[in-house]
Design a protein around this motif. Structure first.
Motif, PDB file in Angstrom:
ATOM      1  N   TRP A  44       0.815  -1.211   0.000  1.00  0.00           N
ATOM      2  CA  TRP A  44       0.000   0.000   0.000  1.00  0.00           C
ATOM      3  C   TRP A  44       0.852   1.267   0.000  1.00  0.00           C
ATOM      4  O   TRP A  44       0.438   2.289  -0.529  1.00  0.00           O
ATOM      5  CB  TRP A  44      -0.948  -0.025   1.181  1.00  0.00           C
ATOM      6  N   VAL A  54      -6.028   0.666  -8.560  1.00  0.00           N
ATOM      7  CA  VAL A  54      -7.300   0.258  -7.964  1.00  0.00           C
ATOM      8  C   VAL A  54      -7.355  -1.240  -7.662  1.00  0.00           C
ATOM      9  O   VAL A  54      -8.039  -1.655  -6.722  1.00  0.00           O
ATOM     10  CB  VAL A  54      -8.489   0.667  -8.862  1.00  0.00           C
ATOM     11  N   GLN A  55      -6.681  -2.045  -8.446  1.00  0.00           N
ATOM     12  CA  GLN A  55      -6.655  -3.490  -8.228  1.00  0.00           C
ATOM     13  C   GLN A  55      -5.259  -4.016  -8.514  1.00  0.00           C
ATOM     14  O   GLN A  55      -4.504  -3.424  -9.301  1.00  0.00           O
ATOM     15  CB  GLN A  55      -7.648  -4.209  -9.156  1.00  0.00           C
ATOM     16  N   ALA A  90      -9.703  -5.824   1.942  1.00  0.00           N
ATOM     17  CA  ALA A  90     -11.087  -5.503   1.575  1.00  0.00           C
ATOM     18  C   ALA A  90     -11.771  -4.630   2.614  1.00  0.00           C
ATOM     19  O   ALA A  90     -12.794  -4.001   2.324  1.00  0.00           O
ATOM     20  CB  ALA A  90     -11.874  -6.790   1.360  1.00  0.00           C
ATOM     21  N   ASN A  91     -11.208  -4.572   3.828  1.00  0.00           N
ATOM     22  CA  ASN A  91     -11.776  -3.722   4.871  1.00  0.00           C
ATOM     23  C   ASN A  91     -11.374  -2.263   4.721  1.00  0.00           C
ATOM     24  O   ASN A  91     -11.798  -1.423   5.513  1.00  0.00           O
ATOM     25  CB  ASN A  91     -11.341  -4.236   6.255  1.00  0.00           C
ATOM     26  N   ALA A  92     -10.539  -1.974   3.714  1.00  0.00           N
ATOM     27  CA  ALA A  92     -10.113  -0.596   3.447  1.00  0.00           C
ATOM     28  C   ALA A  92     -10.412  -0.291   1.985  1.00  0.00           C
ATOM     29  O   ALA A  92      -9.525  -0.332   1.129  1.00  0.00           O
ATOM     30  CB  ALA A  92      -8.619  -0.431   3.744  1.00  0.00           C
ATOM     31  N   PRO A  93     -11.666   0.015   1.661  1.00  0.00           N
ATOM     32  CA  PRO A  93     -12.072   0.147   0.250  1.00  0.00           C
ATOM     33  C   PRO A  93     -11.384   1.270  -0.512  1.00  0.00           C
ATOM     34  O   PRO A  93     -11.386   1.259  -1.735  1.00  0.00           O
ATOM     35  CB  PRO A  93     -13.590   0.385   0.355  1.00  0.00           C
ATOM     36  N   GLY A  94     -10.788   2.217   0.166  1.00  0.00           N
ATOM     37  CA  GLY A  94     -10.086   3.284  -0.536  1.00  0.00           C
ATOM     38  C   GLY A  94      -8.689   2.902  -0.989  1.00  0.00           C
ATOM     39  O   GLY A  94      -8.032   3.679  -1.703  1.00  0.00           O
ATOM     40  N   LYS A  95      -8.240   1.721  -0.617  1.00  0.00           N
ATOM     41  CA  LYS A  95      -6.900   1.249  -0.956  1.00  0.00           C
ATOM     42  C   LYS A  95      -6.958   0.294  -2.149  1.00  0.00           C
ATOM     43  O   LYS A  95      -8.013  -0.229  -2.495  1.00  0.00           O
ATOM     44  CB  LYS A  95      -6.291   0.514   0.245  1.00  0.00           C
ATOM     45  N   GLN A  97      -6.945  -2.989  -4.063  1.00  0.00           N
ATOM     46  CA  GLN A  97      -7.456  -4.283  -3.638  1.00  0.00           C
ATOM     47  C   GLN A  97      -6.748  -5.420  -4.373  1.00  0.00           C
ATOM     48  O   GLN A  97      -6.547  -5.350  -5.590  1.00  0.00           O
ATOM     49  CB  GLN A  97      -8.958  -4.363  -3.909  1.00  0.00           C
ATOM     50  N   ALA A  99      -7.102  -8.394  -6.149  1.00  0.00           N
ATOM     51  CA  ALA A  99      -8.305  -8.894  -6.814  1.00  0.00           C
ATOM     52  C   ALA A  99      -8.149 -10.299  -7.363  1.00  0.00           C
ATOM     53  O   ALA A  99      -9.135 -10.883  -7.833  1.00  0.00           O
ATOM     54  CB  ALA A  99      -8.697  -7.942  -7.944  1.00  0.00           C
TER      55      ALA A  99
END
Length: 330
Positions: A44, A54-55, A90-95, A97, A99
């Motif tokens: 991150w 984004v992914q 997944a608990n940090a949707p602004g980061k 992911q 996928a």
């Protein structure tokens, strides 16, 4: 080698096109005693350094295998671990992911289906394919030693394993050296219904006996790559040319590589690959943290955007996100 925060901090660039959506289809995670950890925090830190990542796709690296149990299931330990990290992300949707997961198993093993089933169960829905890397060269100057026999590409069991991936809807990522492209071509033709992804331009070598031969290697590589691109089931990742064994020597510089230096040195390899495969079969990749030995994450993506500047907007969207999403079903 892959930490180098203080060294990398010597060079920072303004982010080009910071809004452009990017899927990074090739990175690793690890926590080995012998290397600087590269886990979610470090990932991150890189993906959040300015570009719109984004992914991402995790690529196997023989980390955290099971220490017990059947041999063909030991690599499932890596998939279990990465799936748990992806669930945490997944608990940090602004980061960015995680996928998808490309795992490892022995494609020539008779227990292949059992192994694929185990990875699928362990992945929490993220398993997309297998990388069974066949990079082989006996030059002692290479930093990564071969794990596989030199002739595994040509064996009927291995080729049947690649075909089985396609039958089950999974992809095959390959990492091999430039001189092994003819062997890969034979595999691609033997498994025409399997989506095959070539990693790192087939790693043109530039150290040991290959030092000082870049022009000769480039000429032969172009011929072989064009033949590989004639196989419609093969796709290409655009990146991973800053590893130590590529021989550019970036990691020995007083300061890390800049995006302009990467473009000047490497753009011909990128453009030729895009010309042969087309943008709809190409995807930019970071290969981090391995390429972190040479340059920062934000510098790599600046270089990719500079290389992509000659292409149309639709072509850019394909290479930065669309191809990866389609190939890996993200």
């Amino acid at each position: 080698m892959f930490g180098r925060d203080e060294w990398l901090a010597q060079h920072r660039e303004e982010i080009i096109e910071p809004e452009r959506e990017i899927v990074d289809p090739h990175h690793h995670l690890w926590n080995w005693r012998s290397m600087t950890p590269y886990l979610l925090e470090q990932l991150w830190s890189d993906t959040g350094s300015g570009h719109n990542i984004v992914q991402t796709m995790f690529m196997e690296c023989h980390w955290n295998y099971r220490s017990e149990g059947p041999e063909h299931l030991k690599s499932v330990g890596e998939t279990e671990t990465v799936a748990a990290i992806a669930a945490e992300a997944a608990n940090a949707p602004g980061k960015a992911q995680i996928a998808g997961i490309v795992a490892h198993t022995n494609l020539a093993a008779p227990e292949l289906d059992d192994a694929l089933d185990a990875h699928l169960r362990a992945s929490q829905g993220l398993f997309r394919g297998i990388r069974h890397a066949l990079a082989y060269d006996d030059d002692p100057a290479l930093s990564i030693k071969p794990r596989q026999p030199a002739d595994l590409f040509a064996t009927p069991d291995f080729q049947a394993g690649v075909r089985r991936l396609g039958e089950r809807g999974f992809t095959y990522d390959t990492w091999n050296y430039h001189h092994q492209l003819p062997q890969l071509i034979a595999v691609a033709r033997a498994a025409p219904d399997t989506i095959i992804i070539l990693d790192h331009f087939s790693t043109p070598l530039g150290v040991g006996k290959y030092a000082g031969q870049r022009d000769e290697i480039f000429g032969k590589w172009k011929t072989d790559l064009a033949e590989l691109a004639s196989c419609p089931n093969v796709h290409a990742k655009l990146g991973g040319l800053a590893m130590p064994d590529n021989g550019w020597g970036y990691m020995d510089q007083p300061k890390p590589a800049t995006s302009d230096q990467i473009v000047a040195d490497q753009a011909d390899w990128y453009h030729y690959t895009i010309d042969q495969f087309g943008p709809d079969r190409c995807m930019f990749e970071s290969n981090f943290p391995v390429d972190r030995a040479s340059l920062s994450y934000h510098v790599y993506w600046n270089a990719a955007k500079k290389i992509a500047s000659r292409y149309s907007e639709d072509e850019k969207q394909a290479m930065f996100a669309g191809t990866a999403r389609r190939v890996y079903r993200l």
